[in-house]
Design a protein around this motif. Structure first.
Motif, PDB file in Angstrom:
ATOM      1  N   MET A  17     -66.759  24.082 -66.116  1.00  0.00           N
ATOM      2  CA  MET A  17     -67.351  24.409 -67.183  1.00  0.00           C
ATOM      3  C   MET A  17     -66.521  25.811 -67.708  1.00  0.00           C
ATOM      4  N   ARG A  18     -66.337  26.585 -66.843  1.00  0.00           N
ATOM      5  CA  ARG A  18     -65.546  27.911 -67.278  1.00  0.00           C
ATOM      6  C   ARG A  18     -64.086  27.485 -67.687  1.00  0.00           C
ATOM      7  N   LEU A  19     -63.290  26.563 -66.973  1.00  0.00           N
ATOM      8  CA  LEU A  19     -62.224  25.935 -67.470  1.00  0.00           C
ATOM      9  C   LEU A  19     -62.301  25.408 -68.917  1.00  0.00           C
ATOM     10  N   GLY A  20     -63.233  24.930 -69.242  1.00  0.00           N
ATOM     11  CA  GLY A  20     -63.495  24.314 -70.489  1.00  0.00           C
ATOM     12  C   GLY A  20     -63.857  25.376 -71.751  1.00  0.00           C
ATOM     13  N   ASN A  34     -73.691  28.157 -79.531  1.00  0.00           N
ATOM     14  CA  ASN A  34     -73.990  26.759 -79.917  1.00  0.00           C
ATOM     15  C   ASN A  34     -72.813  25.821 -80.252  1.00  0.00           C
ATOM     16  N   GLU A  35     -71.775  26.471 -80.561  1.00  0.00           N
ATOM     17  CA  GLU A  35     -70.452  25.593 -80.648  1.00  0.00           C
ATOM     18  C   GLU A  35     -69.840  25.381 -79.336  1.00  0.00           C
ATOM     19  N   LEU A  36     -70.153  26.065 -78.277  1.00  0.00           N
ATOM     20  CA  LEU A  36     -69.491  25.863 -77.100  1.00  0.00           C
ATOM     21  C   LEU A  36     -70.618  25.038 -76.449  1.00  0.00           C
ATOM     22  N   LYS A  37     -71.837  25.260 -76.630  1.00  0.00           N
ATOM     23  CA  LYS A  37     -72.891  24.347 -75.982  1.00  0.00           C
ATOM     24  C   LYS A  37     -72.778  22.828 -76.440  1.00  0.00           C
ATOM     25  N   ALA A  38     -72.526  22.606 -77.560  1.00  0.00           N
ATOM     26  CA  ALA A  38     -72.023  21.280 -78.145  1.00  0.00           C
ATOM     27  C   ALA A  38     -70.715  20.687 -77.472  1.00  0.00           C
ATOM     28  N   LEU A  39     -69.940  21.709 -77.653  1.00  0.00           N
ATOM     29  CA  LEU A  39     -68.387  20.926 -77.205  1.00  0.00           C
ATOM     30  C   LEU A  39     -68.468  20.656 -75.745  1.00  0.00           C
ATOM     31  N   LEU A  40     -68.886  21.586 -74.899  1.00  0.00           N
ATOM     32  CA  LEU A  40     -68.844  21.125 -73.614  1.00  0.00           C
ATOM     33  C   LEU A  40     -70.153  20.467 -73.155  1.00  0.00           C
ATOM     34  N   GLN A  41     -71.099  20.143 -73.867  1.00  0.00           N
ATOM     35  CA  GLN A  41     -72.324  19.252 -73.512  1.00  0.00           C
ATOM     36  C   GLN A  41     -73.105  20.052 -72.514  1.00  0.00           C
ATOM     37  N   ALA A  42     -73.247  21.282 -72.507  1.00  0.00           N
ATOM     38  CA  ALA A  42     -73.976  22.099 -71.656  1.00  0.00           C
ATOM     39  C   ALA A  42     -75.373  22.568 -71.923  1.00  0.00           C
ATOM     40  N   THR A  43     -76.144  22.736 -71.008  1.00  0.00           N
ATOM     41  CA  THR A  43     -77.618  23.272 -71.397  1.00  0.00           C
ATOM     42  C   THR A  43     -77.178  24.775 -71.632  1.00  0.00           C
ATOM     43  N   GLN A  44     -78.375  25.273 -72.490  1.00  0.00           N
ATOM     44  CA  GLN A  44     -78.258  26.785 -72.578  1.00  0.00           C
ATOM     45  C   GLN A  44     -78.184  27.758 -71.364  1.00  0.00           C
ATOM     46  N   GLY A  45     -79.008  27.290 -70.365  1.00  0.00           N
ATOM     47  CA  GLY A  45     -79.066  27.881 -69.212  1.00  0.00           C
ATOM     48  C   GLY A  45     -77.711  27.856 -68.348  1.00  0.00           C
ATOM     49  N   ASN A  46     -77.266  26.774 -68.269  1.00  0.00           N
ATOM     50  CA  ASN A  46     -75.951  26.568 -67.726  1.00  0.00           C
ATOM     51  C   ASN A  46     -74.779  27.164 -68.038  1.00  0.00           C
ATOM     52  N   LEU A  47     -74.611  27.185 -69.502  1.00  0.00           N
ATOM     53  CA  LEU A  47     -73.679  27.958 -70.411  1.00  0.00           C
ATOM     54  C   LEU A  47     -73.786  29.299 -70.266  1.00  0.00           C
ATOM     55  N   SER A  48     -75.030  30.027 -70.319  1.00  0.00           N
ATOM     56  CA  SER A  48     -75.257  31.340 -70.182  1.00  0.00           C
ATOM     57  C   SER A  48     -74.515  31.797 -68.836  1.00  0.00           C
TER      58      SER A  48
END
Length: 98
Positions: A17-20, A34-48
């Motif tokens: 995720m961090r590499l992405g 939200n751009e990163l969340k959609a691009l990386l297909q991440a949950t809000q908590g995980n991306l945070s």
């Protein structure tokens, strides 16, 4: 194999995720949450969690504001982050070889 040093791989960046995040920001400079969340297909908590880890390392800067009364979080790669990402790619290249 000359140049093989697994210790040169930056653990902060190396997670998927961090590499992405770093790869995207190296090109885009800045992205909103939200751009990163959609691009990386991440949950809000995980991306945070991953953004916080990169911010703590000084690789990205986080700016929080409001847009039309909605919270807006933007991540921007720092010069330290750009250097760390370049060093990461160089180290990875040495591991892979020609």
């Amino acid at each position: 194999m000359t140049g093989f040093d697994i210790g040169q791989i930056d653990d902060v960046i190396h997670g998927r995720m961090r590499l992405g995040i770093m790869a995207y920001l190296a090109d885009a400079e800045t992205a909103d949450f939200n751009e990163l969340k959609a691009l990386l297909q991440a949950t809000q908590g995980n991306l945070s969690v991953h953004l916080r880890k990169l911010e703590e390392a000084g690789y990205i800067a986080i700016e929080k504001s409001f847009l039309n009364r909605k919270p807006l979080t933007r991540a921007t790669i720092t010069s330290k982050g750009r250097k760390a990402f370049a060093a990461y790619l160089e180290a990875l290249g040495k591991l892979i070889g020609p």
